[in-house]
Design a protein around this motif. Structure first.
Motif, PDB file in Angstrom:
ATOM      1  N   CYS A  35       6.695   8.312  50.861  1.00 36.10           N
ATOM      2  CA  CYS A  35       5.797   8.549  51.521  1.00 36.10           C
ATOM      3  C   CYS A  35       5.787  10.584  52.259  1.00 36.10           C
ATOM      4  O   CYS A  35       4.768  11.091  52.077  1.00 36.10           O
ATOM      5  N   GLY A  36       7.125  10.823  52.298  1.00 35.29           N
ATOM      6  CA  GLY A  36       7.014  12.537  52.025  1.00 35.29           C
ATOM      7  C   GLY A  36       6.144  13.398  50.560  1.00 35.29           C
ATOM      8  O   GLY A  36       5.988  13.712  50.536  1.00 35.29           O
ATOM      9  N   GLU A  37       6.724  12.468  49.758  1.00 35.99           N
ATOM     10  CA  GLU A  37       6.332  13.207  47.605  1.00 35.99           C
ATOM     11  C   GLU A  37       4.654  12.781  48.207  1.00 35.99           C
ATOM     12  O   GLU A  37       4.252  13.846  48.254  1.00 35.99           O
ATOM     13  N   LEU A  38       4.035  12.332  49.406  1.00 35.53           N
ATOM     14  CA  LEU A  38       2.137  12.006  48.923  1.00 35.53           C
ATOM     15  C   LEU A  38       2.101  13.099  50.254  1.00 35.53           C
ATOM     16  O   LEU A  38       1.610  13.569  49.411  1.00 35.53           O
ATOM     17  N   PHE A  39       3.070  12.911  50.885  1.00 38.32           N
ATOM     18  CA  PHE A  39       2.746  13.970  52.041  1.00 38.32           C
ATOM     19  C   PHE A  39       2.175  15.829  52.113  1.00 38.32           C
ATOM     20  O   PHE A  39       1.609  15.966  51.699  1.00 38.32           O
ATOM     21  N   ASN A  88      -5.617   9.619  44.882  1.00 40.62           N
ATOM     22  CA  ASN A  88      -4.646   8.928  43.616  1.00 40.62           C
ATOM     23  C   ASN A  88      -3.059   8.852  43.998  1.00 40.62           C
ATOM     24  O   ASN A  88      -2.576   8.791  43.032  1.00 40.62           O
ATOM     25  N   LEU A  89      -3.127   9.648  45.120  1.00 41.03           N
ATOM     26  CA  LEU A  89      -1.783   9.544  45.076  1.00 41.03           C
ATOM     27  C   LEU A  89      -0.689   9.092  44.832  1.00 41.03           C
ATOM     28  O   LEU A  89       0.040   8.560  44.446  1.00 41.03           O
ATOM     29  N   LEU A  90      -1.239   7.816  46.076  1.00 42.84           N
ATOM     30  CA  LEU A  90      -1.121   6.027  45.926  1.00 42.84           C
ATOM     31  C   LEU A  90      -1.009   5.838  44.581  1.00 42.84           C
ATOM     32  O   LEU A  90       0.290   4.661  44.787  1.00 42.84           O
ATOM     33  N   TRP A 103       0.936   2.309  46.399  1.00 40.77           N
ATOM     34  CA  TRP A 103      -0.290   1.631  46.791  1.00 40.77           C
ATOM     35  C   TRP A 103       0.697   0.373  46.838  1.00 40.77           C
ATOM     36  O   TRP A 103      -0.416  -0.859  47.432  1.00 40.77           O
ATOM     37  N   LYS A 104       1.712  -0.050  46.308  1.00 38.41           N
ATOM     38  CA  LYS A 104       2.505  -1.290  46.947  1.00 38.41           C
ATOM     39  C   LYS A 104       2.571  -1.524  48.952  1.00 38.41           C
ATOM     40  O   LYS A 104       2.366  -2.382  48.619  1.00 38.41           O
ATOM     41  N   TYR A 105       3.179  -0.290  49.251  1.00 40.85           N
ATOM     42  CA  TYR A 105       3.524  -0.491  50.004  1.00 40.85           C
ATOM     43  C   TYR A 105       2.279   0.051  51.188  1.00 40.85           C
ATOM     44  O   TYR A 105       2.797   0.199  52.850  1.00 40.85           O
ATOM     45  N   ALA A 106       1.606   1.012  51.247  1.00 43.08           N
ATOM     46  CA  ALA A 106       0.725   1.787  51.692  1.00 43.08           C
ATOM     47  C   ALA A 106      -0.282   1.882  50.930  1.00 43.08           C
ATOM     48  O   ALA A 106      -0.805   1.371  50.257  1.00 43.08           O
ATOM     49  N   LYS A 107      -1.809   1.908  51.928  1.00 43.16           N
ATOM     50  CA  LYS A 107      -2.987   2.753  51.964  1.00 43.16           C
ATOM     51  C   LYS A 107      -3.405   3.521  52.296  1.00 43.16           C
ATOM     52  O   LYS A 107      -3.194   3.810  53.036  1.00 43.16           O
ATOM     53  N   ILE A 108      -4.410   4.019  52.307  1.00 41.83           N
ATOM     54  CA  ILE A 108      -5.015   5.631  52.471  1.00 41.83           C
ATOM     55  C   ILE A 108      -6.583   4.854  52.051  1.00 41.83           C
ATOM     56  O   ILE A 108      -7.158   4.610  51.823  1.00 41.83           O
ATOM     57  N   GLU A 109      -7.399   5.819  53.082  1.00 45.57           N
ATOM     58  CA  GLU A 109      -8.682   5.416  53.009  1.00 45.57           C
ATOM     59  C   GLU A 109      -9.343   7.544  53.665  1.00 45.57           C
ATOM     60  O   GLU A 109      -8.411   7.703  54.657  1.00 45.57           O
ATOM     61  N   ALA A 110     -10.086   8.051  53.277  1.00 44.72           N
ATOM     62  CA  ALA A 110     -10.407   9.626  53.762  1.00 44.72           C
ATOM     63  C   ALA A 110     -11.422   8.997  54.664  1.00 44.72           C
ATOM     64  O   ALA A 110     -12.814   8.567  54.113  1.00 44.72           O
ATOM     65  N   ARG A 111     -12.111   9.758  55.426  1.00 48.91           N
ATOM     66  CA  ARG A 111     -12.965  10.206  55.785  1.00 48.91           C
ATOM     67  C   ARG A 111     -13.051  11.986  56.061  1.00 48.91           C
ATOM     68  O   ARG A 111     -12.166  12.949  55.891  1.00 48.91           O
TER      69      ARG A 111
END
Length: 126
Positions: A35-39, A88-90, A103-111
């Motif tokens: 998650c830190g790598e994602l952020f 796409n980073l997930l 993406w096995k552990y988290a999901k993302i949605e952007a507004r």
């Protein structure tokens, strides 16, 4: 002289799913590091300025299947392609030594939208 195109603003809504809560401690720690790598990955995309983030873990407990999300990142972004790259980073961030991606552990949605600004003509005179 042309008017500059206003920058887009994106709210990245990130939800942690049940796989994280079912993970043993070492695997959960690897997810947290991913998650830190994602952020950091979002912040390092060209033209992105992170304005802030919110962790909703005190008032939202358990997996996020929809709103409310676990955490949020608000950022200025140059274009929709950058928003897509951030999401796409997930698919590309590896958790621990693999084989799973984030993406096995988290999901993302952007507004996506623009900064809400009250036009000067509507402001109350001083």
């Amino acid at each position: 002289m042309s008017t500059p195109t206003p920058q887009m603003r994106a709210l990245f809504c990130i939800g942690i799913n049940q796989n994280f809560f079912d993970a043993p401690p070492d695997e959960a720690k690897a997810v947290w590091l991913a998650c830190g790598e994602l952020f950091n990955g979002i912040a390092e995309l060209p033209g992105v300025t992170v304005l802030g983030n919110i962790d909703d873990d005190l008032s939202m407990v358990g997996p996020s299947t929809s709103w409310p999300w676990t955490c949020y990142i608000l950022a200025n972004v140059p274009d929709i392609q950058t928003v897509h790259a951030a999401c796409n980073l997930l698919r590309t961030v590896v958790v621990g030594e693999g084989p799973y991606k984030l993406w096995k552990y988290a999901k993302i949605e952007a507004r996506v939208g623009r900064e809400l600004v009250v036009p000067p003509s509507l402001k109350k005179p001083a």
